[in-house]
Scaffold this active site. Structure first.
Site, PDB file in Angstrom:
ATOM      1  N   LYS A 194       5.031   4.462  -1.163  1.00  0.00           N
ATOM      2  CA  LYS A 194       5.182   5.822  -1.690  1.00  0.00           C
ATOM      3  C   LYS A 194       6.520   6.443  -1.291  1.00  0.00           C
ATOM      4  CE  LYS A 194       0.194   6.606  -1.867  1.00  0.00           C
ATOM      5  NZ  LYS A 194      -0.994   7.230  -1.240  1.00  0.00           N
ATOM      6  N   GLY A 205       0.819  -1.210   0.000  1.00  0.00           N
ATOM      7  CA  GLY A 205       0.000   0.000   0.000  1.00  0.00           C
ATOM      8  C   GLY A 205       0.852   1.260   0.000  1.00  0.00           C
ATOM      9  N   SER A 206       0.386   2.262   0.709  1.00  0.00           N
ATOM     10  CA  SER A 206       1.003   3.586   0.630  1.00  0.00           C
ATOM     11  C   SER A 206       2.373   3.684   1.287  1.00  0.00           C
ATOM     12  CB  SER A 206       0.065   4.635   1.242  1.00  0.00           C
ATOM     13  OG  SER A 206      -1.103   4.770   0.450  1.00  0.00           O
ATOM     14  N   THR A 207       2.810   2.676   2.044  1.00  0.00           N
ATOM     15  CA  THR A 207       4.180   2.727   2.556  1.00  0.00           C
ATOM     16  C   THR A 207       5.183   2.725   1.405  1.00  0.00           C
ATOM     17  OG1 THR A 207       4.298   0.308   2.780  1.00  0.00           O
ATOM     18  CG2 THR A 207       3.551   1.559   4.714  1.00  0.00           C
TER      19      THR A 207
END
Length: 488
Positions: free
Chosen positions: A216, A212-214
């Site tokens: 990014k 997921g957004s980790t």
């Protein structure tokens, strides 16, 4: 001499020569293979004929041995706080073998490692005293993570960014290795292997899932290193909504009211703006994102700590829409908590990744070192390798602090410490039909003591309702507890 007798004598002599030849072949060439054969009962009898050496945590053994009441195996393995340390020790079973540290160092622990023998022992075949395995695990950090995860299904890893020492490795639900150490534990083994929650799987290193957004943080690092953007405060070219290339689908943000249109990297990390990082991945191109991911450790098939972790994957051969989804840690991107902790550790350590390891040394019965795993160079020397520049690391730390102080990661704040983090909520299932994964990764620095720690927490399942699943709500409190324990 009678011709018939002569022929019989020659034939008999040939048989004797053949027997001698076969005996020599078995003794000289096949002996080791036969001795090492898994079906050779003598091996396991020898392994358990006396107490095994120990795996040590914080100066105290978390393993032991106890006499058996029957059978030809004299001792079996025992574990202190078995559930707490199962993700570190693994198990040693009279029936099912050994894994993790128990398996890797089995010859040291049972005394058969040649390094334990002096020349006379090697010549006479005398059995030597077993050695011990000393880990880098901090009992307080391990306990904090285990208790904080509680009844949730998930995992957590804590690393010292400067040295690469693994301070905590937790996987839940766990199991007690003592329950499967004997020769009559078949019912327990079946229960564990049939359990849908898979307690025998070490989720910290053996179950890569969508980060997921980790992820990014990896895309942001690639953009800064490539020069696509000069700083974390420069506006990006990121329309909101962002329409996926070659598709009618738009990349939506979790918070529709967040200021994500053309947001800077700092603002985009703070609000976890999907449009920004999806567009950023497309602008960079999959090859540049993959190159950065691989510098952090993705696609490494030999990530050993020393237990081998499953490979975290950044895929190849994607179209632009898939590349955009990869930019927010979806599509076919997968990562273990160990891998995501490594990302935060490198950022915390000024852009240098010290190779993670959870064994400090292996010693003999007298405490003399057989093998030492030196702390991995935080200054770029030794096994430490530079991932991003010092400037990029500093900017990313600043943006991660904003996430904790003003953004989606407020539950990770630690009094008196600098804490930076990144939340993640990874969708899964067909049309996102299953409860999402909750992620949080962070670092913390205590300015007074100089202590540092990097953490990654992954929650696969919990009692929370689907709408309440978030990295800040489920995973950040676990990270906070582990960081507090590490900084004490």
């Amino acid at each position: 001499m009678n011709k018939t007798i002569r022929r019989a004598a020659v034939f008999s002599l040939l048989l004797v020569f053949a027997l001698l030849l076969r005996a020599t072949w078995v003794q000289a060439y096949e002996a080791k293979a036969l001795a090492d054969n898994k079906k050779n009962r003598r091996n396991i009898i020898a392994q358990y004929e006396r107490p095994l050496g120990d795996i040590v945590v914080g100066g105290s053994p978390v393993t032991g041995s106890v006499r058996t009441r029957s059978g030809d195996l004299s001792y079996k393995r025992t574990y202190t706080d078995g559930e707490l340390y199962a993700a570190v020790t693994g198990f040693s079973s009279q029936v099912y073998g050994a894994n993790q540290l128990e398996g890797i160092y089995s010859k040291v622990l049972d005394g058969s490692d040649t390094r334990l023998k002096n020349p006379l022992d090697a010549l006479t075949g005398k059995q030597t005293e077993p050695g011990d395995v000393l880990t880098t695990i901090d009992p307080a950090v391990q306990k904090a993570g285990f208790e904080a995860l509680g009844g949730k299904k998930g995992a957590a890893v804590a690393i010292d960014p400067k040295t690469g020492r693994v301070l905590g490795m937790v996987s839940t639900p766990s199991y007690d290795p003592s329950a499967i150490a004997g020769s009559n534990d078949g019912a327990t083994w079946k229960k564990l292997t049939d359990d849908e929650d898979k307690p025998l799987v070490n989720r910290a290193i053996r179950q890569p899932v969508a980060p997921g957004s980790t992820f990014k943080l990896v895309v942001a690092a690639a953009a800064l290193e490539d020069g696509l953007y000069g700083s974390v405060d420069e506006p990006t070219d990121s329309p909101d909504p962002f329409k996926l290339p070659l598709s009618t689908r738009v990349l939506e943000n979790e918070n529709p009211s967040a200021p994500c249109a053309n947001a800077s990297i700092r603002t985009a990390l703070r609000h976890s703006c999907n449009n920004v990082f999806g567009k950023m991945a497309v602008d960079l191109g999959q090859d540049k994102v993959r190159a950065m991911a691989e510098k952090f450790g993705f696609n490494d098939q030999k990530q050993d700590v020393p237990v081998r972790a499953y490979t975290s994957v950044y895929p190849a051969d994607m179209d632009k829409a898939e590349t955009a989804l990869s930019g927010i840690g979806q599509f076919d991107v997968t990562a273990t908590p160990l891998q995501i902790a490594m990302v935060s550790a490198a950022i915390a350590n000024d852009g240098v990744l010290a190779a993670p390891h959870m064994v400090s040394k292996v010693v003999d019965a007298d405490g003399d070192t057989l093998q030492s795993y030196e702390d991995r160079g935080g200054d770029g020397d030794g096994d430490g390798r530079r991932i991003v520049s010092s400037s990029t690391a500093e900017q990313l730390r600043s943006a991660m602090v904003t996430v904790v102080e003003q953004g989606t990661g407020g539950n990770a704040r630690v009094d008196g410490a600098e804490v930076g983090g990144k939340t993640g909520t990874a969708q899964r299932g067909v049309n996102n039909s299953e409860k999402p994964y909750a992620w949080f990764t962070s670092y913390a620095k205590d300015p007074a003591s100089g202590k540092e720690v990097a953490v990654a927490v992954f929650v696969e399942d919990s009692d929370a309702a689907r709408a309440e699943v978030s990295g800040n709500g489920l995973a950040a409190p676990v990270a906070k507890r582990m960081m507090e324990a590490a900084l004490k």
